[in-house]
Design a protein around this motif. Structure first.
Motif, short mmCIF file in Angstrom:
data_model
loop_
_atom_site.label_atom_id
_atom_site.label_comp_id
_atom_site.label_asym_id
_atom_site.label_seq_id
_atom_site.Cartn_x
_atom_site.Cartn_y
_atom_site.Cartn_z
N CYS A 179 4.33 -12.85 -27.97
CA CYS A 179 3.95 -13.25 -26.62
C CYS A 179 2.57 -13.90 -26.67
N LEU A 180 2.41 -15.04 -26.03
CA LEU A 180 1.09 -15.62 -25.88
C LEU A 180 0.20 -14.63 -25.13
N PRO A 181 -1.03 -14.42 -25.59
CA PRO A 181 -1.92 -13.49 -24.86
C PRO A 181 -2.08 -13.87 -23.39
N THR A 182 -2.04 -15.17 -23.11
CA THR A 182 -2.18 -15.61 -21.72
C THR A 182 -0.96 -15.26 -20.86
N SER A 183 0.16 -14.91 -21.51
CA SER A 183 1.38 -14.56 -20.77
C SER A 183 1.62 -13.06 -20.70
N TYR A 184 0.84 -12.30 -21.42
CA TYR A 184 1.13 -10.88 -21.60
C TYR A 184 1.17 -10.11 -20.29
N LEU A 185 0.34 -10.48 -19.33
CA LEU A 185 0.23 -9.69 -18.10
C LEU A 185 1.23 -10.09 -17.03
N THR A 186 1.96 -11.17 -17.23
CA THR A 186 2.90 -11.64 -16.22
C THR A 186 4.09 -10.70 -16.12
N GLY A 187 4.31 -10.17 -14.93
CA GLY A 187 5.39 -9.21 -14.73
C GLY A 187 4.98 -7.78 -14.97
N ARG A 188 3.68 -7.53 -15.12
CA ARG A 188 3.21 -6.17 -15.40
C ARG A 188 3.37 -5.27 -14.17
N VAL A 189 3.25 -3.97 -14.40
CA VAL A 189 3.15 -3.01 -13.31
C VAL A 189 1.69 -2.96 -12.86
N LYS A 190 1.48 -2.97 -11.56
CA LYS A 190 0.14 -2.95 -11.00
C LYS A 190 -0.03 -1.73 -10.10
N ALA A 191 -1.18 -1.10 -10.21
CA ALA A 191 -1.61 -0.09 -9.24
C ALA A 191 -2.79 -0.68 -8.49
N ILE A 254 6.89 15.21 4.68
CA ILE A 254 5.48 14.99 4.37
C ILE A 254 5.10 13.62 4.93
N SER A 255 4.25 13.62 5.93
CA SER A 255 3.92 12.36 6.62
C SER A 255 2.63 11.73 6.11
N SER A 256 1.83 12.50 5.39
CA SER A 256 0.60 11.96 4.80
C SER A 256 0.28 12.76 3.56
N TRP A 257 -0.54 12.17 2.70
CA TRP A 257 -0.89 12.81 1.44
C TRP A 257 -2.38 13.11 1.41
N ASP A 258 -2.72 14.21 0.75
CA ASP A 258 -4.13 14.63 0.68
C ASP A 258 -4.88 13.95 -0.45
N GLY A 259 -4.18 13.62 -1.52
CA GLY A 259 -4.86 13.03 -2.67
C GLY A 259 -3.90 12.21 -3.51
N ALA A 260 -4.45 11.26 -4.24
CA ALA A 260 -3.67 10.43 -5.16
C ALA A 260 -4.47 10.21 -6.43
N THR A 261 -3.81 10.29 -7.55
CA THR A 261 -4.46 10.04 -8.83
C THR A 261 -3.48 9.41 -9.79
N LEU A 262 -3.99 8.69 -10.76
CA LEU A 262 -3.14 8.04 -11.75
C LEU A 262 -3.09 8.88 -13.02
N LEU A 263 -1.88 9.15 -13.49
CA LEU A 263 -1.70 9.87 -14.75
C LEU A 263 -1.56 8.90 -15.91
N ARG A 264 -1.04 7.71 -15.63
CA ARG A 264 -0.93 6.66 -16.64
C ARG A 264 -1.02 5.32 -15.92
N ASN A 265 -1.68 4.37 -16.54
CA ASN A 265 -1.84 3.06 -15.92
C ASN A 265 -1.89 1.99 -17.01
N ASP A 266 -0.72 1.55 -17.44
CA ASP A 266 -0.59 0.51 -18.46
C ASP A 266 0.29 -0.61 -17.91
N PRO A 267 0.23 -1.80 -18.49
CA PRO A 267 1.04 -2.90 -17.97
C PRO A 267 2.54 -2.61 -17.96
N GLU A 268 3.00 -1.78 -18.88
CA GLU A 268 4.42 -1.50 -18.97
C GLU A 268 4.86 -0.29 -18.15
N MET A 269 3.91 0.54 -17.68
CA MET A 269 4.32 1.77 -17.01
C MET A 269 3.12 2.38 -16.28
N VAL A 270 3.33 2.77 -15.01
CA VAL A 270 2.30 3.44 -14.22
C VAL A 270 2.90 4.71 -13.63
#
Length: 548
Positions: A179-191, A254-270
């Motif tokens: 993969c071209l480095p300039t194309s690597y992030l296209t289609g990634r998972v975003k938080a 559950i209508s609202s949440w008290d907290g949110a945190t990320l356990l994993r945050n990579d382009p292929e999986m969040v």
């Protein structure tokens, strides 16, 4: 391009101002050292904070693409050796982040294979599922290699473009691809967090509301009127559907949440964890989104046993296949999509369309949709006029007396002759391919001769060939959905979808039609059963750079 004519250096997902100096060394490893400064102004304070946090979130040993505007010869894949950033805030005046990163060069895309190690096993399930092992590299990858056995492929088109998804990936293999480095992030998972700012690491603050997870096919966020808003990309936009999550069965969600945190945050999986206080105790919900997936995965937990549930916030008529691990909508919604929800473990169907599990401390589930294919005929809903429709042995008027979606429908009134119908303009078709003819009909009085939503087929000169039919004798006084898949016959070049009154009913028989569509059939890989099987075998992915 950065502000004031500076170039950009992109470290993985982190955009930074390109500096004049790049320090490199050879020997046992080709080291590249970078340093620079981000500041507010000209950036926003949130952007500076995100980049500072992102630099400190880089993991030693992590393989990342690095690209430069002004030094493209340095583009390639690098392994992180160390990283750090010094944050300085001058109150009400300026914020700076002075960063340093040390990297080991793996190589350019021409000399580097990216290896996806798909770890884990098929989910333990109660339905004897073997699942389907699948994988989705970035858009723009090339040279996908799994040894002597090749997977099959399908194309999904999302907000970021067309992505190749590999199906039936051979077991015990770690696919390699370039993969071209300039194309690597296209289609990634975003938080993203409040204001749409992308979050670049896992150990960073995340607002309990205003966050979103997106991979170009699914977008998940909070809602003011439900637990979650799970949106499906179809027809050039995200289509919203609200879902409730509850630890009280059909009681208060559950209508609202008290907290949110990320356990994993990579382009292929969040993986995002949500927390809600109970009285006493608490509930947690882990949401996982993978690159290329058409569903979001959920795992709901409580400290003490309760009736756990995930279900549509409003009733949507559904077909229960609980014995097979999923529930799906009976008919298309107003966007042409069909929801799918399921679990790897046995459950009870929720009346709204969803799943419940009694006396449980944990429940897994997935939520997705069978996304509609583009509508090939114009004006399927009659909400503006009756253009593109031609009545035969009938009249066609636009009516507000009955409607399924919007405020209008097409009213067909038979005159004389056989098969009174309204046919849409001819749409291009390909012989041998499958097409759906679907829509809603309403018969105010019984029609013993039956009704249907059919397709007339025509050759390249638009001469009639044959008709594919789907007929039913309807109950009167209620909307009913019709949906059939037909194969375009040999020599077919066009198809004309139409709704029809069967036989020769005489004059004055009424039939309302709404949302009458001709579409390509749902491709293999995106049906409800496909999504269930892909959920059962969804594998965590780790990406490594290796010399080709």
């Amino acid at each position: 391009m950065a502000l004031y004519g500076w170039g950009d250096v992109q470290l993985g997902r982190i955009p930074l101002r390109e500096t004049f100096t790049v320090t490199e060394s050879g020997g046992d490893g080709r080291t590249l050292d970078l340093e620079g400064q981000e500041s507010y102004p000209p950036l926003t304070r949130a952007q500076v904070v995100a980049r500072h946090d992102g630099i400190n979130a880089l993991t030693v040993g992590q393989c990342i693409p690095v690209t430069f505007t002004d030094k493209p010869e340095r583009n390639g894949y690098y392994m992180v050796k160390s990283s750090g950033s010094t944050y300085t805030e001058y109150l009400n005046s300026m914020v700076t982040a002075d960063w340093k990163v040390s990297l080991d060069r793996i190589g350019s895309d021409a000399e580097t294979d990216l290896q996806s190690r798909l770890t884990g096993a098929v989910r333990l399930n109660d339905f004897s599922l073997t699942g389907e092992r699948w994988h989705a590299p970035p858009i723009g990858h090339y040279g996908y290699y799994t040894g002597s056995s090749n997977p099959t492929t399908m194309t999904r088109t999302g907000a970021d473009g067309a992505m190749t998804v590999y199906r039936s990936v051979p077991a015990n293999t770690s696919p390699r691809w370039g993969c071209l480095p300039t194309s690597y992030l296209t289609g990634r998972v975003k938080a993203t967090t409040t204001g749409g700012q992308e979050v670049y690491g896992a150990d960073v603050p995340l607002a309990a509301t205003g966050w979103s997870l997106s991979n170009g096919f699914v977008n998940v966020t909070t809602s003011a009127s439900a637990s979650l808003d799970v949106q499906t990309y179809a027809g050039g936009a995200y289509r919203s559907k609200l879902w409730n999550v509850s630890v009280a069965g059909s009681g208060a969600p559950i209508s609202s949440w008290d907290g949110a945190t990320l356990l994993r945050n990579d382009p292929e999986m969040v993986i995002l964890r949500l927390t809600k206080s109970l009285s006493p105790g608490r509930a947690t919900l882990d949401l996982t989104l993978r690159r290329g997936s058409r569903f979001v995965e959920g795992y709901l937990q409580t400290g003490t046993a309760a009736t756990l549930a995930a279900y549509r916030s409003t009733l949507e008529t559904n077909t229960s296949a609980a014995a097979s691990g999923y529930i799906t909508a009976t008919a298309d919604d107003s966007d042409g999509n069909v929801f799918v929800i399921g679990s790897a473990r046995s459950f009870t169907a929720h009346a709204n369309g969803g799943i419940t599990k009694a006396a449980a401390t944990a429940m897994d589930f997935f939520i997705g949709a069978v996304a509609s294919q583009p509508t090939l005929n114009a004006n399927p809903t009659f909400d503006t006029d009756t253009s593109d429709w031609t009545p035969v042995n009938a009249t066609l008027t636009r009516s507000s007396v009955q409607s399924k979606y919007g405020g209008w429908s097409g009213l067909l009134t038979s005159t004389a002759g056989s098969s009174p119908r309204a046919e849409a303009g001819k749409a291009a078709a390909v012989a041998g391919l499958s097409y759906r003819a679907s829509g809603w009909l309403y018969a105010p009085a019984p029609i013993p001769s039956g009704t249907g939503i059919n397709i007339n087929w025509y050759d390249v000169s638009q001469a009639y060939l044959t008709t594919s039919t789907n007929s039913v004798t309807p109950a009167s006084g209620a909307w009913f959905f019709m949906d059939a898949t037909f194969t375009a016959p040999a020599n077919a070049a066009y198809g004309g979808v139409h709704f029809v009154i069967g036989g020769s009913p005489g004059a004055g028989v009424l039939l309302y039609g709404d949302d009458i569509r001709m579409r390509a059939a749902t491709p293999s890989g995106d049906t409800a059963l496909d999504l269930r099987n892909q959920y059962a075998a969804a594998m965590p992915e780790a990406v490594y750079g290796v010399r080709r």
